[in-house]
Design an enzyme around this catalytic site. Structure first.
Site, PDB file in Angstrom:
ATOM      1  N   CYS A 137       0.795  -1.225   0.000  1.00 52.34           N
ATOM      2  CA  CYS A 137       0.000   0.000   0.000  1.00 52.34           C
ATOM      3  C   CYS A 137       0.829   1.278   0.000  1.00 52.34           C
ATOM      4  CB  CYS A 137      -0.936   0.013   1.210  1.00 52.34           C
ATOM      5  SG  CYS A 137      -2.207  -1.276   1.162  1.00 52.34           S
ATOM      6  N   TYR A 138       2.063   1.234   0.484  1.00 54.01           N
ATOM      7  CA  TYR A 138       2.860   2.458   0.549  1.00 54.01           C
ATOM      8  C   TYR A 138       3.659   2.725  -0.721  1.00 54.01           C
ATOM      9  CZ  TYR A 138       6.898  -0.577   1.558  1.00 54.01           C
ATOM     10  OH  TYR A 138       7.882  -1.537   1.503  1.00 54.01           O
TER      11      TYR A 138
END
Length: 346
Positions: A137-138
């Protein structure tokens, strides 16, 4: 020379209604639907998008090979639409792009999406390409940092595309509450930005990273014979609470700023608890994360694409000209990335 985000673009597959998916697909398959239902509805999602709508097809028993074939079928059109929209907003011909970076943790093939998109969009034969995979997700923020560095160093425009089809990795429905939360949160999207070395746009100033050693098991994205399986620990918000403030304060301090100077927050909505933890830890105003909550409500958690969607929502709904912005995202590791941006001058 600094890089500026001159264009945003996004695209989505079919829209699904969260309550309908719960009532018609998940609830009938669970032995304890009442407890699971409370968790499912507490995810903060009302609508999301999926290439594999569980009300139409159940992919949970598919092999990883079959899922990857479907990714290769669905991803090019979504990616092309998002990148084309970003290029139009930036007023940039595809042939002028110097670097195309593609981020995804949900699909792989070689030759990959980067090669197909470069050809389909009419980019030059010498366009450089970068693929960032399986960071979770990052990943948009290290991707943004790498692309911004290219733009600043070479003086040429670049494109960053984050494309995630999490619906292709749906697991069998069980009473495992961690999997209930995963099924409630994740969604599909493509989000793209065009960066230029000059002109108007959101300026990319700095990037910082923190990895909490000893917490690698708190958030996992494991490759299995039946797709990629997400594991989320309920301890994730507690770990983030210890690392968010030091990371953000260090990022701001080395740029001569404090939290009070920040005019906008684009925080990856990993879930309502994570947003609440960030807001509480940083002492933010009640409406500071409205853009994140809006994206979570209407799009779900689209992995790496999500923080770009939040940034786009933020700039469209009231970001003050020239205001500093902190973009933040979290993922496996347990890893936190934050970027310092400055809004367009107006």
């Amino acid at each position: 020379m600094t890089a500026r985000i001159a264009g945003f673009g996004s695209s989505f597959p079919g829209r699904i209604d969260q309550e309908a998916v719960w009532e018609k697909h998940f609830a009938p398959r669970l032995s304890k639907p009442r407890v699971a239902g409370r968790l499912f509805r507490a995810a903060g999602v009302e609508h999301r998008h999926a290439v594999a709508d569980p009300l139409v097809e159940d992919v949970s028993a598919w092999s990883t090979e079959r899922r990857m074939r479907r990714y290769s079928l669905e991803a090019p059109a979504l990616g092309k639409e998002a990148v084309a929209a970003a290029l139009v907003e930036a007023g940039l011909p595809a042939a002028d792009v110097g670097l195309l970076a593609v981020v995804s943790c949900t699909g792989y093939a070689t030759p990959g999406l980067d090669i197909h998109l470069a050809a389909d969009l009419g980019m030059a034969e010498d366009v450089q390409r970068l693929v960032i995979g399986h960071m979770g997700c990052y990943a948009a923020l290290p991707g943004l940092g790498a692309v911004a560095d290219f733009v600043a160093a070479r003086g040429r425009p670049a494109v960053l595309l984050c494309l995630e089809l999490t619906s292709l990795h749906a697991q069998p429905v069980t009473d495992d509450l961690a999997q209930v939360i995963t099924h409630a949160l994740f969604a599909d999207a493509a989000a793209a930005v065009v960066l230029r070395p000059a002109g108007d746009g959101v300026e990319v100033l700095d990037v910082v990273a923190r990895t909490a050693t000893g917490t690698a098991d708190h958030m996992r994205w494991d490759v299995t014979d039946h797709g990629f399986r997400m594991e989320l620990s309920p301890r994730v918000p507690d770990v983030l609470a210890r690392h968010v403030a030091p990371a953000v304060d260090a990022l701001l301090a080395r740029n001569g700023m404090t939290r009070a100077d920040v005019g906008g927050w684009a925080v990856h909505p990993g879930g309502p608890r994570i947003l609440d933890t960030v807001a509480h830890t940083l002492g933010l105003a009640p409406d500071a994360l409205d853009a994140s909550r809006t994206v979570l409500r209407e799009r779900g958690n689209c992995s790496s694409a999500t923080v770009l969607l939040v940034l786009d929502e933020l700039r469209r709904t009231g970001l003050a000209p020239g205001a500093p912005v902190v973009a933040m995202a979290f993922g496996p590791g347990l890893t936190l990335y934050a970027s310092l941006l400055r809004g367009a001058a107006g």
